[in-house]
Design a protein around this motif. Structure first.
Motif, PDB file in Angstrom:
ATOM      1  N   LEU A   1      19.396  17.693  37.888  1.00  0.00           N
ATOM      2  CA  LEU A   1      20.353  18.289  38.804  1.00  0.00           C
ATOM      3  C   LEU A   1      20.291  17.624  40.178  1.00  0.00           C
ATOM      4  O   LEU A   1      21.338  17.399  40.817  1.00  0.00           O
ATOM      5  CB  LEU A   1      20.087  19.785  38.933  1.00  0.00           C
ATOM      6  N   SER A   2      19.103  17.267  40.642  1.00  0.00           N
ATOM      7  CA  SER A   2      18.967  16.607  41.949  1.00  0.00           C
ATOM      8  C   SER A   2      19.621  15.233  41.932  1.00  0.00           C
ATOM      9  O   SER A   2      20.405  14.876  42.826  1.00  0.00           O
ATOM     10  CB  SER A   2      17.487  16.495  42.324  1.00  0.00           C
ATOM     11  N   GLY A   3      19.295  14.433  40.908  1.00  0.00           N
ATOM     12  CA  GLY A   3      19.902  13.106  40.821  1.00  0.00           C
ATOM     13  C   GLY A   3      21.402  13.165  40.597  1.00  0.00           C
ATOM     14  O   GLY A   3      22.148  12.360  41.153  1.00  0.00           O
ATOM     15  N   ALA A   4      21.866  14.142  39.798  1.00  0.00           N
ATOM     16  CA  ALA A   4      23.303  14.273  39.540  1.00  0.00           C
ATOM     17  C   ALA A   4      24.051  14.671  40.804  1.00  0.00           C
ATOM     18  O   ALA A   4      25.165  14.184  41.053  1.00  0.00           O
ATOM     19  CB  ALA A   4      23.540  15.296  38.433  1.00  0.00           C
ATOM     20  N   ALA A   5      23.472  15.560  41.605  1.00  0.00           N
ATOM     21  CA  ALA A   5      24.137  15.970  42.848  1.00  0.00           C
ATOM     22  C   ALA A   5      24.296  14.790  43.795  1.00  0.00           C
ATOM     23  O   ALA A   5      25.354  14.612  44.425  1.00  0.00           O
ATOM     24  CB  ALA A   5      23.339  17.091  43.513  1.00  0.00           C
ATOM     25  N   LEU A   6      23.269  13.942  43.883  1.00  0.00           N
ATOM     26  CA  LEU A   6      23.338  12.788  44.784  1.00  0.00           C
ATOM     27  C   LEU A   6      24.367  11.772  44.305  1.00  0.00           C
ATOM     28  O   LEU A   6      25.203  11.295  45.090  1.00  0.00           O
ATOM     29  CB  LEU A   6      21.957  12.148  44.897  1.00  0.00           C
ATOM     30  N   ILE A   7      24.347  11.448  43.022  1.00  0.00           N
ATOM     31  CA  ILE A   7      25.292  10.452  42.518  1.00  0.00           C
ATOM     32  C   ILE A   7      26.708  10.994  42.537  1.00  0.00           C
ATOM     33  O   ILE A   7      27.688  10.244  42.702  1.00  0.00           O
ATOM     34  CB  ILE A   7      24.877  10.013  41.096  1.00  0.00           C
ATOM     35  N   TRP A   8      26.852  12.310  42.397  1.00  0.00           N
ATOM     36  CA  TRP A   8      28.181  12.925  42.443  1.00  0.00           C
ATOM     37  C   TRP A   8      28.770  12.845  43.852  1.00  0.00           C
ATOM     38  O   TRP A   8      29.952  12.552  44.025  1.00  0.00           O
ATOM     39  CB  TRP A   8      28.075  14.368  41.978  1.00  0.00           C
ATOM     40  N   LEU A   9      27.956  13.092  44.864  1.00  0.00           N
ATOM     41  CA  LEU A   9      28.439  12.982  46.246  1.00  0.00           C
ATOM     42  C   LEU A   9      28.881  11.561  46.564  1.00  0.00           C
ATOM     43  O   LEU A   9      29.915  11.351  47.210  1.00  0.00           O
ATOM     44  CB  LEU A   9      27.349  13.435  47.217  1.00  0.00           C
ATOM     45  N   ILE A  10      28.117  10.597  46.108  1.00  0.00           N
ATOM     46  CA  ILE A  10      28.498   9.200  46.330  1.00  0.00           C
ATOM     47  C   ILE A  10      29.816   8.884  45.628  1.00  0.00           C
ATOM     48  O   ILE A  10      30.693   8.205  46.177  1.00  0.00           O
ATOM     49  CB  ILE A  10      27.374   8.271  45.846  1.00  0.00           C
ATOM     50  N   GLY A  11      29.982   9.397  44.409  1.00  0.00           N
ATOM     51  CA  GLY A  11      31.225   9.155  43.684  1.00  0.00           C
ATOM     52  C   GLY A  11      32.427   9.813  44.342  1.00  0.00           C
ATOM     53  O   GLY A  11      33.515   9.237  44.371  1.00  0.00           O
ATOM     54  N   VAL A  12      32.254  11.019  44.875  1.00  0.00           N
ATOM     55  CA  VAL A  12      33.359  11.697  45.559  1.00  0.00           C
ATOM     56  C   VAL A  12      33.787  10.906  46.790  1.00  0.00           C
ATOM     57  O   VAL A  12      34.989  10.718  47.047  1.00  0.00           O
ATOM     58  CB  VAL A  12      32.946  13.133  45.934  1.00  0.00           C
ATOM     59  N   LEU A  13      32.823  10.425  47.555  1.00  0.00           N
ATOM     60  CA  LEU A  13      33.156   9.621  48.732  1.00  0.00           C
ATOM     61  C   LEU A  13      33.857   8.318  48.335  1.00  0.00           C
ATOM     62  O   LEU A  13      34.777   7.861  49.023  1.00  0.00           O
ATOM     63  CB  LEU A  13      31.889   9.319  49.528  1.00  0.00           C
ATOM     64  N   ASP A  14      33.445   7.733  47.212  1.00  0.00           N
ATOM     65  CA  ASP A  14      34.082   6.496  46.773  1.00  0.00           C
ATOM     66  C   ASP A  14      35.506   6.753  46.288  1.00  0.00           C
ATOM     67  O   ASP A  14      36.405   5.932  46.531  1.00  0.00           O
ATOM     68  CB  ASP A  14      33.253   5.860  45.663  1.00  0.00           C
ATOM     69  N   ASP A  15      35.731   7.864  45.605  1.00  0.00           N
ATOM     70  CA  ASP A  15      37.084   8.189  45.158  1.00  0.00           C
ATOM     71  C   ASP A  15      38.037   8.402  46.324  1.00  0.00           C
ATOM     72  O   ASP A  15      39.243   8.142  46.206  1.00  0.00           O
ATOM     73  CB  ASP A  15      37.058   9.446  44.278  1.00  0.00           C
ATOM     74  N   LYS A  16      37.515   8.856  47.437  1.00  0.00           N
ATOM     75  CA  LYS A  16      38.364   9.137  48.588  1.00  0.00           C
ATOM     76  C   LYS A  16      38.460   7.954  49.551  1.00  0.00           C
ATOM     77  O   LYS A  16      39.543   7.620  50.036  1.00  0.00           O
ATOM     78  CB  LYS A  16      37.826  10.366  49.318  1.00  0.00           C
ATOM     79  N   PHE A  17      37.330   7.286  49.816  1.00  0.00           N
ATOM     80  CA  PHE A  17      37.302   6.271  50.878  1.00  0.00           C
ATOM     81  C   PHE A  17      37.007   4.860  50.382  1.00  0.00           C
ATOM     82  O   PHE A  17      36.924   3.943  51.205  1.00  0.00           O
ATOM     83  CB  PHE A  17      36.261   6.654  51.936  1.00  0.00           C
ATOM     84  N   GLU A  18      36.777   4.644  49.070  1.00  0.00           N
ATOM     85  CA  GLU A  18      36.508   3.304  48.539  1.00  0.00           C
ATOM     86  C   GLU A  18      35.258   2.687  49.167  1.00  0.00           C
ATOM     87  O   GLU A  18      35.329   1.764  49.991  1.00  0.00           O
ATOM     88  CB  GLU A  18      37.722   2.393  48.734  1.00  0.00           C
ATOM     89  N   ILE A  19      34.100   3.172  48.778  1.00  0.00           N
ATOM     90  CA  ILE A  19      32.822   2.675  49.296  1.00  0.00           C
ATOM     91  C   ILE A  19      32.552   1.282  48.740  1.00  0.00           C
ATOM     92  O   ILE A  19      32.958   0.935  47.621  1.00  0.00           O
ATOM     93  CB  ILE A  19      31.689   3.648  48.928  1.00  0.00           C
ATOM     94  N   ASP A  20      31.823   0.482  49.500  1.00  0.00           N
ATOM     95  CA  ASP A  20      31.456  -0.858  49.065  1.00  0.00           C
ATOM     96  C   ASP A  20      30.556  -0.789  47.833  1.00  0.00           C
ATOM     97  O   ASP A  20      29.785   0.159  47.638  1.00  0.00           O
ATOM     98  CB  ASP A  20      30.731  -1.593  50.202  1.00  0.00           C
ATOM     99  N   ALA A  21      30.650  -1.819  46.986  1.00  0.00           N
ATOM    100  CA  ALA A  21      29.905  -1.826  45.725  1.00  0.00           C
ATOM    101  C   ALA A  21      28.398  -1.827  45.943  1.00  0.00           C
ATOM    102  O   ALA A  21      27.647  -1.181  45.196  1.00  0.00           O
ATOM    103  CB  ALA A  21      30.319  -3.031  44.883  1.00  0.00           C
ATOM    104  N   LEU A  22      27.913  -2.558  46.958  1.00  0.00           N
ATOM    105  CA  LEU A  22      26.479  -2.598  47.212  1.00  0.00           C
ATOM    106  C   LEU A  22      25.955  -1.245  47.680  1.00  0.00           C
ATOM    107  O   LEU A  22      24.831  -0.859  47.346  1.00  0.00           O
ATOM    108  CB  LEU A  22      26.161  -3.677  48.246  1.00  0.00           C
ATOM    109  N   ILE A  23      26.764  -0.503  48.427  1.00  0.00           N
ATOM    110  CA  ILE A  23      26.348   0.834  48.847  1.00  0.00           C
ATOM    111  C   ILE A  23      26.241   1.760  47.634  1.00  0.00           C
ATOM    112  O   ILE A  23      25.297   2.558  47.518  1.00  0.00           O
ATOM    113  CB  ILE A  23      27.333   1.394  49.883  1.00  0.00           C
ATOM    114  N   LYS A  24      27.189   1.642  46.719  1.00  0.00           N
ATOM    115  CA  LYS A  24      27.107   2.453  45.504  1.00  0.00           C
ATOM    116  C   LYS A  24      25.882   2.084  44.676  1.00  0.00           C
ATOM    117  O   LYS A  24      25.222   2.968  44.109  1.00  0.00           O
ATOM    118  CB  LYS A  24      28.379   2.265  44.667  1.00  0.00           C
TER     119      LYS A  24
END
Length: 441
Positions: A84-107
Motif C-alpha cells: 500500500l505504501s509503494g502503491a500510494a507513492l507510484i500512484w501520486l507520481i502517475g496522477v501528476l504525470d497524467d496531468k502535467f507530463e512529468i519527465d521520464a527520468l523523474i518517473k
C-alpha cells in the motif's frame, strides 16, 4: 477461496463504480491531452483512470483485513502495508504525470523510490532457488537491488504495452489469473503461509482490472493513464517478489531427498517468476524491443514511438479489437502454459498443446495478409471478403463509364466517387487497404 473471491468482487465493484465519477473529474480537471502522433484513438479521451483503480486496491485490502482467514495475512506479515505504501507513492507520481507530463527520468526515480519503500518494510527477495545449487541466500544489498530492478522492469513493461483500448488491463488480468492459481496451489495444497500475501495481491489485481475493463474496452471512454499502468505493474511485481523470494522450495516437500531435488522440481515456474517473463512475457518482450530499437536510432529509451507490438499488428492489417484479442491470446498461452507445466512438468501433452496453440496463434497473425481462394461451390459459406468477385461485361463497362465522368449532386455540387473497400470509409477496415500508419519502408 470464498474470501478471495469476495475480495476480488468488492475490488472490482468499487473500481467499476468509481470510474464514471473519475471520468467526469478528469474532464473537469483538464486531464484530456490532445491526440499525439503516436496515438491510435481519434478523439481526446480523459485519463486518470488509475484513481479508481487505486481506491479499488484500498477497498480490497480493507475488506481482506476484516475477513477471518485473510486477517492472518495482515497479522503475520507486513507485506500488505508495504504494498500500500509503494502503491500510494507510484500512484501520486502517475496522477501528476497524467496531468502535467512529468519527465521520464523523474518517473524512473519515483519508481525506484517506491520500490525502495517496499523493501524497507520487508517486501524483498531473501533468496533465489538456483538449479543444481539450491537456495542461494542474498545479502541485504543484493536483495534490494534485485527487488528494485524487478519492480522497475515490470512497471515499465506494463506501461509500454498500454497503447490500445483495454490492452494493458486485459493482459495484466490474464497474468494475475495465472499467478493466482499458482500461488493458491502453493498456499492451500502445501500449507505454506508465506504464499498467502502473493495470493491476496493477485486476487486484488484481478478485481482492479476487471472493474476497469468495461470502461476501457474499445471504444474507450477513459484511459488508465500512467497512474493506472504503473500501479498495476507495481502490484504484479509485488506478488512475484512475495512468492518467489520468500517461499522456501524445500518446504514444498516434493521429494524426500535433498533441497536440490526440490529446486529442480519447482524450477519450471520459480525461475520465470523471478523476472516474471511468463506472466508478462509479451510486455517484457515489447519493452526489450523498444529499448533496442530506440538506442539503435540514437534516441532515448523512454522516447515514444510507433514501433510497439500492438502498433505493428495494426500496420499489417488487424483491426483494433483483433489486435487486442491476439495479444490476449499470447499472454494467456504463455502464462497458463507455464502454470500447467509447473503442475506436471513430465507430461508431453502439455508441451504438444502449447505448440499446437502457438501454431494457431501464428495463423491468426498472418490472416490479414492471406486471402484464400475459395471454390465457387463454397463461396456462400464464407465471409464476403473471401468470395470471388465476378462482373458481367456490361456491368464492368458501365462501372468504368461512371467512374470516368464526374458525378454531380442534385444541388449542383460535385461529389468525389468513393472506392469501396478502402480503409477509413465508414469505418471499413476488414476489406482492402487497412494500414493506419505510414509505410516504414
Amino acid at each position: 477461496m470464498r474470501e478471495y473471491l469476495l475480495t476480488l468482487c468488492i475490488t472490482a465493484a468499487v473500481t467499476y463504480l468509481l470510474t464514471g465519477p473519475v471520468r467526469k473529474f478528469a474532464i473537469v480537471a483538464g486531464a484530456m491531452p490532445e491526440i499525439r502522433a503516436r496515438d491510435v484513438h481519434r478523439e481526446p479521451t480523459p485519463r486518470l483512470g488509475g484513481i479508481a483503480m487505486f481506491f479499488g486496491l484500498c477497498a480490497g485490502l480493507l475488506v481482506a483485513d476484516h475477513l477471518t482467514n485473510l486477517n492472518e495475512v495482515f497479522a503475520k506479515s507486513n507485506e500488505p502495508r508495504a504494498l500500500l505504501s509503494g502503491a500510494a507513492l507510484i500512484w501520486l507520481i502517475g496522477v501528476l504525470d497524467d496531468k502535467f507530463e512529468i519527465d521520464a527520468l523523474i518517473k524512473l526515480g519515483g519508481q525506484m523510490i517506491a520500490a525502495g519503500v517496499m523493501v524497507m518494510q520487508g517486501l524483498t527477495i531473501l533468496w533465489l532457488p538456483v538449479p543444481g545449487v539450491g537456495n542461494v541466500a542474498l545479502t541485504q544489498w543484493q536483495g534490494t537491488l534485485l527487488t528494485v530492478a524487478l519492480v522497475v522492469i515490470t512497471i515499465n513493461a506494463v506501461n509500454f504495452v498500454d497503447g490500445l483500448d483495454g490492452l494493458a488491463a486485459g493482459m495484466v488480468c490474464i497474468a494475475a489469473g495465472a499467478f493466482f492459481l499458482y500461488a493458491y496451489r502453493i498456499w492451500y495444497s502445501y500449507g505454506i503461509e508465506a504464499a498467502a500475501p502473493g495470493t491476496l495481491f493477485a486476487a486484488i489485481l484481478m478485481g482492479m482490472c476487471l472493474g476497469f475493463l468495461p470502461h476501457n474496452m474499445h471504444p474507450a471512454r477513459i484511459f488508465m493513464g500512467d497512474s493506472g499502468s504503473m500501479l498495476i505493474g507495481l502490484v504484479l511485481s509485488a506478488g512475484a517478489i512475495s512468492i518467489t523470494g520468500q517461499v522456501d522450495p524445500d518446504a514444498l516437500n516434493l521429494y524426500a531427498g535433498s533441497e536440490k531435488a526440490a529446486v529442480h522440481q519447482t524450477v519450471p515456474v520459480y525461475i520465470p517468476l523471478l523476472l516474471p517473463l511468463t506472466i508478462i512475457a509479451v510486455p517484457a518482450a515489447d519493452l526489450v524491443l523498444a529499448i533496442v530499437r530506440r538506442t539503435w536510432r540514437g534516441q532515448s529509451p523512454f522516447a515514444a514511438d510507433r514501433g510497439h507490438l500492438h502498433h505493428r499488428l495494426l500496420e499489417i492489417g488487424h483491426s483494433h479489437s483483433r489486435a487486442v484479442l491476439i495479444m490476449y491470446f499470447w499472454s494467456a498461452l504463455i502464462g497458463f502454459g507455464a502454470l500447467a507445466y509447473s503442475v506436471n512438468s513430465a507430461s508431453m501433452w502439455i508441451v504438444l498443446g502449447v505448440v499446437f496453440l502457438s501454431a494457431v496463434g501464428l495463423v491468426l497473425l498472418l490472416l490479414p495478409r492471406f486471402t484464400p481462394r475459395v471454390p465457387v461451390w463454397a463461396q456462400r459459406f464464407v465471409p464476403p471478403r473471401y468470395r470471388r468477385r465476378r462482373r458481367a461485361p456490361e456491368a464492368t463497362a458501365a462501372a468504368e463509364a461512371a467512374t470516368s465522368t464526374e458525378a454531380e449532386a442534385p444541388g449542383g455540387e460535385e461529389r468525389t466517387p468513393v472506392t469501396a473497400g478502402v480503409s477509413g470509409v465508414n469505418g471499413a477496415t476488414a476489406i482492402g487497404a487497412r494500414s493506419r500508419f505510414l509505410d516504414r519502408r
